[in-house]
Write a protein that holds these residues in place. Sequence first.
Motif, PDB file in Angstrom:
ATOM      1  N   LEU A 152      86.903 -11.274 -46.683  1.00 27.16           N
ATOM      2  CA  LEU A 152      85.885 -11.567 -45.907  1.00 27.16           C
ATOM      3  C   LEU A 152      86.099 -12.587 -44.727  1.00 27.16           C
ATOM      4  O   LEU A 152      85.637 -12.601 -43.634  1.00 27.16           O
ATOM      5  N   ALA A 153      86.933 -13.755 -45.352  1.00 24.43           N
ATOM      6  CA  ALA A 153      87.519 -14.744 -44.649  1.00 24.43           C
ATOM      7  C   ALA A 153      88.558 -14.155 -43.383  1.00 24.43           C
ATOM      8  O   ALA A 153      88.769 -14.605 -42.193  1.00 24.43           O
ATOM      9  N   LEU A 154      89.095 -13.134 -43.984  1.00 23.83           N
ATOM     10  CA  LEU A 154      90.357 -12.564 -43.096  1.00 23.83           C
ATOM     11  C   LEU A 154      89.844 -11.812 -41.928  1.00 23.83           C
ATOM     12  O   LEU A 154      90.441 -11.704 -40.688  1.00 23.83           O
ATOM     13  N   ILE A 155      88.638 -11.396 -41.964  1.00 24.07           N
ATOM     14  CA  ILE A 155      87.907 -10.918 -40.885  1.00 24.07           C
ATOM     15  C   ILE A 155      87.925 -11.782 -39.718  1.00 24.07           C
ATOM     16  O   ILE A 155      87.638 -11.284 -38.692  1.00 24.07           O
ATOM     17  N   ASP A 156      87.729 -12.999 -39.949  1.00 26.85           N
ATOM     18  CA  ASP A 156      87.512 -14.057 -39.199  1.00 26.85           C
ATOM     19  C   ASP A 156      88.688 -14.799 -38.620  1.00 26.85           C
ATOM     20  O   ASP A 156      88.761 -15.582 -37.855  1.00 26.85           O
ATOM     21  N   ASP A 157      89.970 -14.323 -39.322  1.00 25.74           N
ATOM     22  CA  ASP A 157      91.110 -14.844 -39.286  1.00 25.74           C
ATOM     23  C   ASP A 157      91.922 -14.123 -37.884  1.00 25.74           C
ATOM     24  O   ASP A 157      91.816 -12.765 -37.601  1.00 25.74           O
ATOM     25  N   ALA A 158      92.475 -14.931 -36.944  1.00 29.05           N
ATOM     26  CA  ALA A 158      92.843 -14.380 -35.625  1.00 29.05           C
ATOM     27  C   ALA A 158      93.864 -13.327 -36.004  1.00 29.05           C
ATOM     28  O   ALA A 158      93.674 -12.189 -35.323  1.00 29.05           O
ATOM     29  N   ALA A 166      93.555  -3.184 -34.447  1.00 28.55           N
ATOM     30  CA  ALA A 166      94.883  -2.395 -34.065  1.00 28.55           C
ATOM     31  C   ALA A 166      94.748  -0.923 -34.851  1.00 28.55           C
ATOM     32  O   ALA A 166      95.251  -0.070 -34.406  1.00 28.55           O
ATOM     33  N   CYS A 167      94.222  -1.094 -36.128  1.00 27.17           N
ATOM     34  CA  CYS A 167      94.073   0.033 -36.821  1.00 27.17           C
ATOM     35  C   CYS A 167      92.745   0.587 -36.816  1.00 27.17           C
ATOM     36  O   CYS A 167      92.402   1.696 -37.246  1.00 27.17           O
ATOM     37  N   ASP A 168      91.958   0.357 -35.623  1.00 27.82           N
ATOM     38  CA  ASP A 168      90.631   0.950 -35.371  1.00 27.82           C
ATOM     39  C   ASP A 168      89.563   0.764 -36.482  1.00 27.82           C
ATOM     40  O   ASP A 168      88.870   1.601 -36.996  1.00 27.82           O
ATOM     41  N   ALA A 169      89.872  -0.580 -37.156  1.00 36.81           N
ATOM     42  CA  ALA A 169      89.056  -0.727 -38.340  1.00 36.81           C
ATOM     43  C   ALA A 169      87.643  -1.114 -37.926  1.00 36.81           C
ATOM     44  O   ALA A 169      87.218  -1.434 -36.889  1.00 36.81           O
ATOM     45  N   ASN A 170      86.416  -0.694 -38.689  1.00 37.03           N
ATOM     46  CA  ASN A 170      84.960  -0.957 -38.295  1.00 37.03           C
ATOM     47  C   ASN A 170      84.883  -2.243 -39.098  1.00 37.03           C
ATOM     48  O   ASN A 170      84.406  -2.462 -40.249  1.00 37.03           O
ATOM     49  N   LEU A 171      85.082  -3.177 -38.248  1.00 33.49           N
ATOM     50  CA  LEU A 171      84.981  -4.688 -38.753  1.00 33.49           C
ATOM     51  C   LEU A 171      83.540  -5.254 -39.157  1.00 33.49           C
ATOM     52  O   LEU A 171      83.397  -5.726 -40.072  1.00 33.49           O
ATOM     53  N   ALA A 172      82.557  -4.607 -38.210  1.00 39.73           N
ATOM     54  CA  ALA A 172      81.329  -4.978 -38.528  1.00 39.73           C
ATOM     55  C   ALA A 172      80.534  -4.337 -39.960  1.00 39.73           C
ATOM     56  O   ALA A 172      79.986  -4.707 -40.793  1.00 39.73           O
ATOM     57  N   GLY A 173      81.123  -3.169 -40.081  1.00 40.98           N
ATOM     58  CA  GLY A 173      80.764  -2.267 -41.367  1.00 40.98           C
ATOM     59  C   GLY A 173      81.499  -3.229 -42.407  1.00 40.98           C
ATOM     60  O   GLY A 173      81.087  -3.077 -43.504  1.00 40.98           O
ATOM     61  N   LEU A 174      82.851  -3.352 -42.495  1.00 41.23           N
ATOM     62  CA  LEU A 174      83.603  -3.938 -43.472  1.00 41.23           C
ATOM     63  C   LEU A 174      82.836  -5.240 -43.915  1.00 41.23           C
ATOM     64  O   LEU A 174      82.757  -5.528 -45.010  1.00 41.23           O
ATOM     65  N   ARG A 175      82.361  -6.076 -42.763  1.00 38.75           N
ATOM     66  CA  ARG A 175      81.866  -7.506 -43.230  1.00 38.75           C
ATOM     67  C   ARG A 175      80.633  -7.085 -44.111  1.00 38.75           C
ATOM     68  O   ARG A 175      80.224  -7.896 -45.118  1.00 38.75           O
ATOM     69  N   GLN A 176      79.823  -6.209 -43.659  1.00 35.05           N
ATOM     70  CA  GLN A 176      78.314  -5.815 -44.230  1.00 35.05           C
ATOM     71  C   GLN A 176      78.710  -5.544 -45.756  1.00 35.05           C
ATOM     72  O   GLN A 176      78.048  -5.839 -46.657  1.00 35.05           O
ATOM     73  N   SER A 177      79.673  -4.522 -45.896  1.00 36.61           N
ATOM     74  CA  SER A 177      79.889  -3.937 -47.300  1.00 36.61           C
ATOM     75  C   SER A 177      80.490  -5.300 -48.259  1.00 36.61           C
ATOM     76  O   SER A 177      80.054  -5.172 -49.370  1.00 36.61           O
ATOM     77  N   LEU A 178      81.196  -6.151 -47.658  1.00 30.49           N
ATOM     78  CA  LEU A 178      81.847  -7.222 -48.553  1.00 30.49           C
ATOM     79  C   LEU A 178      80.606  -8.159 -48.692  1.00 30.49           C
ATOM     80  O   LEU A 178      80.721  -8.550 -49.840  1.00 30.49           O
ATOM     81  N   ALA A 193      90.586  -3.750 -51.731  1.00 33.07           N
ATOM     82  CA  ALA A 193      91.781  -2.563 -51.287  1.00 33.07           C
ATOM     83  C   ALA A 193      90.756  -1.252 -50.944  1.00 33.07           C
ATOM     84  O   ALA A 193      90.980  -0.619 -50.014  1.00 33.07           O
ATOM     85  N   ARG A 194      89.577  -1.080 -51.923  1.00 34.70           N
ATOM     86  CA  ARG A 194      88.982   0.247 -51.517  1.00 34.70           C
ATOM     87  C   ARG A 194      88.223  -0.021 -50.472  1.00 34.70           C
ATOM     88  O   ARG A 194      88.133   0.872 -49.539  1.00 34.70           O
ATOM     89  N   LEU A 195      87.599  -1.125 -50.299  1.00 33.31           N
ATOM     90  CA  LEU A 195      86.787  -1.424 -48.923  1.00 33.31           C
ATOM     91  C   LEU A 195      87.595  -1.335 -47.600  1.00 33.31           C
ATOM     92  O   LEU A 195      87.385  -0.704 -46.492  1.00 33.31           O
ATOM     93  N   LEU A 196      88.859  -1.763 -47.558  1.00 30.66           N
ATOM     94  CA  LEU A 196      89.539  -1.519 -46.689  1.00 30.66           C
ATOM     95  C   LEU A 196      89.821  -0.174 -46.231  1.00 30.66           C
ATOM     96  O   LEU A 196      89.854   0.348 -45.005  1.00 30.66           O
ATOM     97  N   ALA A 197      90.140   0.551 -47.281  1.00 33.46           N
ATOM     98  CA  ALA A 197      90.433   1.926 -46.783  1.00 33.46           C
ATOM     99  C   ALA A 197      89.121   2.769 -46.256  1.00 33.46           C
ATOM    100  O   ALA A 197      89.190   3.486 -45.468  1.00 33.46           O
ATOM    101  N   GLY A 199      88.781   2.085 -42.658  1.00 31.57           N
ATOM    102  CA  GLY A 199      89.881   2.607 -41.808  1.00 31.57           C
ATOM    103  C   GLY A 199      91.234   1.813 -41.715  1.00 31.57           C
ATOM    104  O   GLY A 199      92.098   1.750 -40.638  1.00 31.57           O
ATOM    105  N   VAL A 200      91.370   0.972 -42.670  1.00 34.64           N
ATOM    106  CA  VAL A 200      92.601   0.104 -42.772  1.00 34.64           C
ATOM    107  C   VAL A 200      93.549   0.536 -43.943  1.00 34.64           C
ATOM    108  O   VAL A 200      93.076   0.280 -44.916  1.00 34.64           O
ATOM    109  N   SER A 201      94.833   1.196 -43.632  1.00 33.81           N
ATOM    110  CA  SER A 201      95.566   1.466 -44.542  1.00 33.81           C
ATOM    111  C   SER A 201      97.078   0.848 -44.473  1.00 33.81           C
ATOM    112  O   SER A 201      97.278   0.145 -43.068  1.00 33.81           O
ATOM    113  N   ARG A 202      97.952   0.943 -45.375  1.00 30.81           N
ATOM    114  CA  ARG A 202      99.129   0.260 -45.117  1.00 30.81           C
ATOM    115  C   ARG A 202     100.184   0.568 -43.955  1.00 30.81           C
ATOM    116  O   ARG A 202     100.578  -0.138 -43.333  1.00 30.81           O
TER     117      ARG A 202
END
Length: 408
Positions: free
Chosen positions: A295-301, A309-321, A382-386, A389-392
């Motif tokens: 959750l803190a990494l979402i706000d890390d520059a 760059a991975c086209d992640a849905n950051l708003a959705g990730l923040r809500q899920s976390l 790790a599951r929520l990242l996947a 839309g964020v993978s290795r």
Amino acid sequence: MRDFRDAKAMAQTLRESLTTKAVTISHSESLELVSRMLGVADWNTLSALLHAERRDATVPAARLKTTTAVYPAVPLRDLVPFPNATYPMFVGRERTVQALNQAFEGGREIVVAIQQEAAVDEPRFSDVYEIGVLAQLLELEPLADGTFRVLTRALRRVALRSFATEASGYQAEAAEVSEGAARDARDLIRRIYQRFQDYTAAHGILVPDIWLFFDQTRDPGQIADTVATRMKLPVSDKYELLATLDPMKRLERIEALLDLSQRQISANYAATKRQALDHADGRRHQYATLEHLLLALIDDAEASAVMRACDANLAGLRQSLAQYLDNELKHTVTETGSAEPTAAFKRVDQRAALHAQEVGYAAVTGANALVALFAETRSPAARLLADHGVSRGPTDKAIARGVGKGAQ
């Protein structure tokens, strides 16, 4: 004469001497002349005779018979081999294949030269580092895409005196180098043994036989090379270890590389770790978990730049976390005290420092922590990242393009 390399060195000397007198002959012609000088009909016959002397061993150990000798050479873009280790090399450049063919026809010995810049397709002497490795070719396997897989045994360090393109491919003149006498280094070896155990555990490196090797070996140079082979470092850092000829200095340099406590942390990532603890403290959670960190990494520059760059849905990730932390961790709520990082949190933090070292970052950033988090495959983070839309793979590619490096 006891080794075919002497004949090749003579041919090279003959050719160079004639060139100074404005007489030019090819490499093959010089080999033929040397063969006749030695009383043999042609080079093929001489090569066969000399090779026959070596059949008492399938892959004989190489020995330099003179101060310098000329060998077929292979330039490597992204691998630094160390003595006493076996490596698969994947080659496709025509001149490299020609050099390999020449080596297999002879004594299976090559000089491995490390390129300073991977982007150079036709390296010259100025494009390779001074210290290389004398190696023995074990087997050659053609691949479906037209390239070759070559299993190679690195033998020892050599100093390159020349590196050039010949009709038969790359060739290098190599000289023996002295690594100095081995000295007692029991205390230093003991510290490296302990730190390397932590390093392999954090990096997920499987080394089932190396601990037995530590028990049986007290040679500082061999131990340094064995550890260096398994460390994940940029090519430039690995080459510095290869070029450090003094075994004790090489061990000391490895100890410094293994000491991640001295690794600088970027200001942004330091603030991100504090923010992760604040996320836990604000919810009165007993532990700061990977979900608090993510959750803190979402706000890390740097980390957020990689995720975007991975086209992640950051708003959705923040809500899920936030939903996970508020609903799934209620059982960890405590009335007093501050949150303590979990073991997984600490592992990711340590692994982030390793990743920063591996990719050549001067300081650890949130992007390194993001990559380090993928190894915790059982964690909800790790599951929520996947899920968002964020993978290795895409993350590694973004970092390779310079995304998430920040101000170094």
